[in-house]
Design a protein around this motif. Structure first.
Motif, mmCIF file in Angstrom:
data_model
loop_
_atom_site.group_PDB
_atom_site.id
_atom_site.type_symbol
_atom_site.label_atom_id
_atom_site.label_comp_id
_atom_site.label_asym_id
_atom_site.label_seq_id
_atom_site.Cartn_x
_atom_site.Cartn_y
_atom_site.Cartn_z
ATOM 1 N N ASN A 186 -61.349 25.517 -15.383
ATOM 2 C CA ASN A 186 -59.900 25.595 -15.208
ATOM 3 C C ASN A 186 -59.489 25.198 -13.794
ATOM 4 O O ASN A 186 -60.076 25.663 -12.810
ATOM 5 C CB ASN A 186 -59.403 27.015 -15.494
ATOM 6 N N VAL A 187 -58.474 24.347 -13.709
ATOM 7 C CA VAL A 187 -57.840 24.004 -12.437
ATOM 8 C C VAL A 187 -56.408 24.507 -12.565
ATOM 9 O O VAL A 187 -55.559 23.867 -13.185
ATOM 10 C CB VAL A 187 -57.895 22.498 -12.151
ATOM 11 N N ASN A 188 -56.138 25.671 -11.998
ATOM 12 C CA ASN A 188 -54.946 26.434 -12.364
ATOM 13 C C ASN A 188 -53.631 25.718 -12.105
ATOM 14 O O ASN A 188 -52.663 25.893 -12.849
ATOM 15 C CB ASN A 188 -54.945 27.782 -11.635
ATOM 16 N N ASN A 189 -53.580 24.916 -11.035
ATOM 17 C CA ASN A 189 -52.321 24.261 -10.668
ATOM 18 C C ASN A 189 -52.340 22.756 -10.906
ATOM 19 O O ASN A 189 -51.492 22.031 -10.382
ATOM 20 C CB ASN A 189 -51.963 24.575 -9.211
ATOM 21 N N GLY A 190 -53.286 22.287 -11.687
ATOM 22 C CA GLY A 190 -53.259 20.916 -12.149
ATOM 23 C C GLY A 190 -53.799 19.890 -11.177
ATOM 24 O O GLY A 190 -54.333 20.205 -10.109
ATOM 25 N N ILE A 191 -53.638 18.619 -11.586
ATOM 26 C CA ILE A 191 -54.132 17.464 -10.830
ATOM 27 C C ILE A 191 -52.958 16.557 -10.506
ATOM 28 O O ILE A 191 -52.180 16.188 -11.393
ATOM 29 C CB ILE A 191 -55.174 16.681 -11.652
#
Length: 218
Positions: free
Chosen positions: A80-85
């Motif tokens: 998971n990358v909580n705040n996106g790309i």
């Protein structure tokens, strides 16, 4: 690591292998060969300048975001990358693996993504283009409220899932295979391209190109 990792200009790190916790994120202003995170990164991972290069990232779990202002060759979202790309430059290969989350922000592409492979449902926005390949896995959804621009020469789109939004083809000699669902308009402005539909297109096919082929299967 309590206060993160900063790789300054003109420096070089061959690899970062994290099995524990890196608090404070990673900032790269030069070159990193590999970031392989099987632990936890709290904070952001930033490829910080137009000259910054990271060859490979296996994200693992990141509580913040990934931002790219330079070059990333391979970005594998493995946790998971909580705040996106957010991409403001070039990512050659971006793979969203099954079971991961990019939070509410999803993917923001304001420049160039070469290949985007979607094996988990995710949102997509931004002013940029996909320039080589786009694939959506069966039963997965790529939600693009503001649409997707695919601008390639001899590129390929393979949709087995759902594209929720408009899709625009630019460039030339592209192939689109839709065995899933496109909930939006399909605009073809790519000459000598081939569109094959064996699924559902719940909008309008708008053709602005020459010498193309559309095949609609039973």
């Amino acid at each position: 690591i309590k206060n993160g990792i900063t790789n300054n200009a003109n420096a070089n790190i061959e690899s970062i292998n994290n099995e524990g916790t890196i608090n404070g994120g990673i900032t790269n202003s030069s070159q990193i060969g590999m970031i392989d995170n099987t632990g936890l990164i709290t904070g952001d991972l930033a490829n910080n300048t137009t000259n910054s290069i990271i060859t490979t990232i296996n994200t693992g779990s990141i509580t913040g975001s990934i931002t790219n202002s330079g070059e990333i060759t391979t970005l594998n979202v493995t946790g998971n990358v909580n705040n996106g790309i957010t991409n403001n430059s070039n990512i050659t290969n971006l793979t969203i693996n099954q079971g991961v989350s990019l939070g509410n922000n999803g993917i923001t592409n304001n420049a160039n993504i070469g290949s985007l492979l979607v094996n988990e449902s995710v949102s997509y926005n931004g002013t940029g283009s996909i320039t080589n390949a786009l694939g959506i896995a069966k039963d997965k959804t790529l939600t693009a409220t503001n649409g997707i621009t695919f601008n390639a020469n001899k590129g390929s789109v393979n949709n087995l899932g759902t594209i929720a939004g408009n899709l625009t083809l630019k460039g030339s000699s592209n192939t689109l295979s839709n065995a899933g669902t496109i909930n939006g308009n399909l605009t073809n402005s790519a000459n000598t391209s081939t569109i094959t539909n064996s699924g559902s297109i719940n909008g309008t096919i708008i053709n602005n190109a020459t010498n193309g082929t559309i095949t609609n299967a039973n």
